[in-house]
Design a protein around this motif. Structure first.
Motif, PDB file in Angstrom:
ATOM      1  N   UNK A 295      -6.427   6.060   8.250  1.00  0.00           N
ATOM      2  CA  UNK A 295      -5.255   5.206   8.778  1.00  0.00           C
ATOM      3  C   UNK A 295      -6.185   3.608   8.228  1.00  0.00           C
ATOM      4  N   UNK A 296      -7.650   3.826   8.966  1.00  0.00           N
ATOM      5  CA  UNK A 296      -8.718   2.903   9.362  1.00  0.00           C
ATOM      6  C   UNK A 296      -8.650   2.495   7.828  1.00  0.00           C
ATOM      7  N   UNK A 297      -8.484   3.167   6.825  1.00  0.00           N
ATOM      8  CA  UNK A 297      -8.763   2.738   5.249  1.00  0.00           C
ATOM      9  C   UNK A 297      -7.624   1.652   5.528  1.00  0.00           C
ATOM     10  N   UNK A 298      -6.697   0.992   5.755  1.00  0.00           N
ATOM     11  CA  UNK A 298      -5.516   0.517   5.229  1.00  0.00           C
ATOM     12  C   UNK A 298      -5.516  -1.087   5.957  1.00  0.00           C
ATOM     13  N   UNK A 299      -4.331  -1.480   4.788  1.00  0.00           N
ATOM     14  CA  UNK A 299      -5.210  -2.940   5.269  1.00  0.00           C
ATOM     15  C   UNK A 299      -3.860  -3.691   6.661  1.00  0.00           C
TER      16      UNK A 299
ATOM     17  N   UNK B 267       0.960  -1.397  -0.140  1.00  0.00           N
ATOM     18  CA  UNK B 267      -0.242   0.285   0.082  1.00  0.00           C
ATOM     19  C   UNK B 267       0.708   1.399  -0.179  1.00  0.00           C
ATOM     20  N   UNK B 268       1.106   1.671  -0.922  1.00  0.00           N
ATOM     21  CA  UNK B 268       1.666   3.127  -1.071  1.00  0.00           C
ATOM     22  C   UNK B 268       0.852   3.880  -1.145  1.00  0.00           C
ATOM     23  N   UNK B 269       1.491   5.010  -0.323  1.00  0.00           N
ATOM     24  CA  UNK B 269       0.491   6.415   0.084  1.00  0.00           C
ATOM     25  C   UNK B 269       1.762   7.747  -0.662  1.00  0.00           C
ATOM     26  N   UNK B 270       0.634   8.768  -0.692  1.00  0.00           N
ATOM     27  CA  UNK B 270       1.586   9.823  -1.200  1.00  0.00           C
ATOM     28  C   UNK B 270       1.431  10.746   0.136  1.00  0.00           C
ATOM     29  N   UNK B 271       2.367  11.234   0.831  1.00  0.00           N
ATOM     30  CA  UNK B 271       1.642  12.103   1.961  1.00  0.00           C
ATOM     31  C   UNK B 271       2.430  13.338   1.967  1.00  0.00           C
TER      32      UNK B 271
ATOM     33  N   UNK C 169       3.811   2.055   2.154  1.00  0.00           N
ATOM     34  CA  UNK C 169       4.961   2.128   1.798  1.00  0.00           C
ATOM     35  C   UNK C 169       4.717   4.228   2.019  1.00  0.00           C
ATOM     36  N   UNK C 170       4.871   4.909   2.841  1.00  0.00           N
ATOM     37  CA  UNK C 170       4.632   6.131   2.513  1.00  0.00           C
ATOM     38  C   UNK C 170       5.841   7.782   2.742  1.00  0.00           C
ATOM     39  N   UNK C 171       5.177   8.675   1.125  1.00  0.00           N
ATOM     40  CA  UNK C 171       6.315   9.555   1.157  1.00  0.00           C
ATOM     41  C   UNK C 171       6.295  10.918   1.079  1.00  0.00           C
ATOM     42  N   UNK C 172       6.736  11.337   1.499  1.00  0.00           N
ATOM     43  CA  UNK C 172       6.671  13.034   1.499  1.00  0.00           C
ATOM     44  C   UNK C 172       7.595  13.582  -0.084  1.00  0.00           C
ATOM     45  N   UNK C 173       7.877  14.932   0.301  1.00  0.00           N
ATOM     46  CA  UNK C 173       7.998  15.648  -0.925  1.00  0.00           C
ATOM     47  C   UNK C 173       9.535  14.697  -1.356  1.00  0.00           C
ATOM     48  N   UNK C 174      10.293  15.322  -0.432  1.00  0.00           N
ATOM     49  CA  UNK C 174      11.714  14.965  -0.479  1.00  0.00           C
ATOM     50  C   UNK C 174      12.572  13.572   0.109  1.00  0.00           C
ATOM     51  N   UNK C 175      11.476  12.941   1.104  1.00  0.00           N
ATOM     52  CA  UNK C 175      11.948  12.041   1.721  1.00  0.00           C
ATOM     53  C   UNK C 175      12.409  12.583   3.716  1.00  0.00           C
ATOM     54  N   UNK C 176      12.323  13.716   3.891  1.00  0.00           N
ATOM     55  CA  UNK C 176      12.924  13.735   5.492  1.00  0.00           C
ATOM     56  C   UNK C 176      11.503  13.722   6.191  1.00  0.00           C
ATOM     57  N   UNK C 177      10.866  14.715   6.849  1.00  0.00           N
ATOM     58  CA  UNK C 177      10.426  14.659   7.523  1.00  0.00           C
ATOM     59  C   UNK C 177       8.665  13.994   7.208  1.00  0.00           C
ATOM     60  N   UNK C 178       8.130  14.529   7.076  1.00  0.00           N
ATOM     61  CA  UNK C 178       6.956  14.055   6.908  1.00  0.00           C
ATOM     62  C   UNK C 178       6.637  13.210   6.555  1.00  0.00           C
TER      63      UNK C 178
END
Ligand code: FE2
Length: 317
Positions: free
Chosen positions: A262-266, A230-234, A272-281
């Motif tokens: 988050x309740x939608x996820x299995x 489950x890949x999610x753009x955050x 796997x989540x990711x933000x703009x560059x791989x830092x904080x968010x």
């Protein structure tokens, strides 16, 4: 400070098919010439008023310094490459087979690159690249091209001065003769030394503790192979609206609203989540998901990394 001369490493009288006259001329006139130029330029630079020197004069001197320094260093490696019986050692055969598929493949590649420079000039180098722990056959002209951070471990000089006295225009015969004179034990020792060079320091984010990152390429491969992931753009909302694109087939979720989605996820499949560059968010979101019991990681390099490896994107929204 002056650069000091290095004694020739190979024993010139033992070389098979390369005359004393050629090697002496090469060492004294071309290697020695590069060293003398290097010292003259170094002296000139030491006495220079940098602030008062026009840019084009400064550029010219620094370029000549680079050329002379690399010529000096590569000639030292060239002479240290010769003096053997041309029989590959076990260690180097293995190292080259690992990298090129087989020793023969490496030899064919290196030799063909030498042939290709016949009638022109330049270097063929076997170079170790610490970033990836790889060996690569490298082309270099003008003495001055080098792989940034690379460690050349074998040098074939393709300037005419390296062979013309003995071989005339027959550069191929010179390349073959060079191959027969490679000092393989010395090459293996240099390969071992090169491998002690540390790779560039990796990015460290100790503030995110144990949470694991995963590479963009790995995520792309997982998705392509149809793995249940489950890949999610955050990315924060303002990033998504500014960049106006999103990785194709990947949902965006607002990291501020994590409790709501988050309740939608299995819980049985990895997230796997990711933000703009791989830092904080991305990291913080992965931590929150892990705390809630999900097998979550963040993707290194983020959305920028996805675009940089050519991952498919579409307009958003
Ligand atoms: Fe040379």
């Amino acid at each position: 400070m002056k650069y000091r001369i290095k004694q020739i490493h190979c024993r010139p009288w033992t070389l098979n098919g390369l005359s004393l006259k050629l090697i002496e001329s090469h060492y004294e006139n071309n290697y020695g010439g590069a060293l003398r130029r290097l010292n003259a330029i170094t002296e000139q630079l030491a006495a220079l008023d940098f602030a008062a020197t026009p840019g084009h004069v400064l550029n010219g001197l620094k370029r000549e310094e680079l050329v002379a320094l690399n010529s000096t260093l590569l000639h030292e490696l060239y002479f240290a490459s010769l003096g053997g019986d041309g029989q590959p050692t076990k260690g180097m055969s293995q190292a080259l087979a690992n990298e090129f598929g087989s020793l023969e493949r490496w030899r064919a590649e290196f030799r063909a690159m030498g042939y290709a420079l016949g009638g022109g000039s330049g270097w063929v180098l076997l170079t170790y690249v610490p970033r990836d722990g790889r060996l690569i056959n490298q082309y270099a002209s003008e003495h001055s091209q080098s792989i940034a951070g690379g460690v050349p471990i074998l040098a074939l000089d393709m300037y005419e001065h390296a062979y013309h006295l003995d071989f005339g225009a027959n550069a191929k015969a010179y390349v073959d003769t060079f191959m027969r004179n490679i000092d393989w034990p010395a090459l293996e020792a240099r390969n071992e030394d090169a491998r002690k060079v540390a790779p560039p320091r990796p990015l460290e984010q100790p503030e995110f503790g144990e949470v694991q990152g995963i590479g963009v390429e790995e995520v792309r491969d997982m998705m392509a192979s149809g793995k249940a992931v489950q890949v999610i753009d955050v990315r924060p909302r303002h990033f998504v609206s500014r960049q106006q694109d999103i990785a194709a087939d990947i949902p965006w979720r607002d990291p501020e609203q994590i409790q709501q989605w988050m309740g939608e996820l299995s819980k049985s499949d990895p997230v796997v989540v990711y933000c703009a560059y791989g830092f904080h968010v991305g990291c913080k979101t992965a931590i929150k998901l892990r705390e809630a019991g999900f097998d979550a990681r963040y993707m290194n390099s983020g959305h920028s990394g996805w675009r940089a490896v050519g991952g498919p994107v579409k307009l958003y929204p």
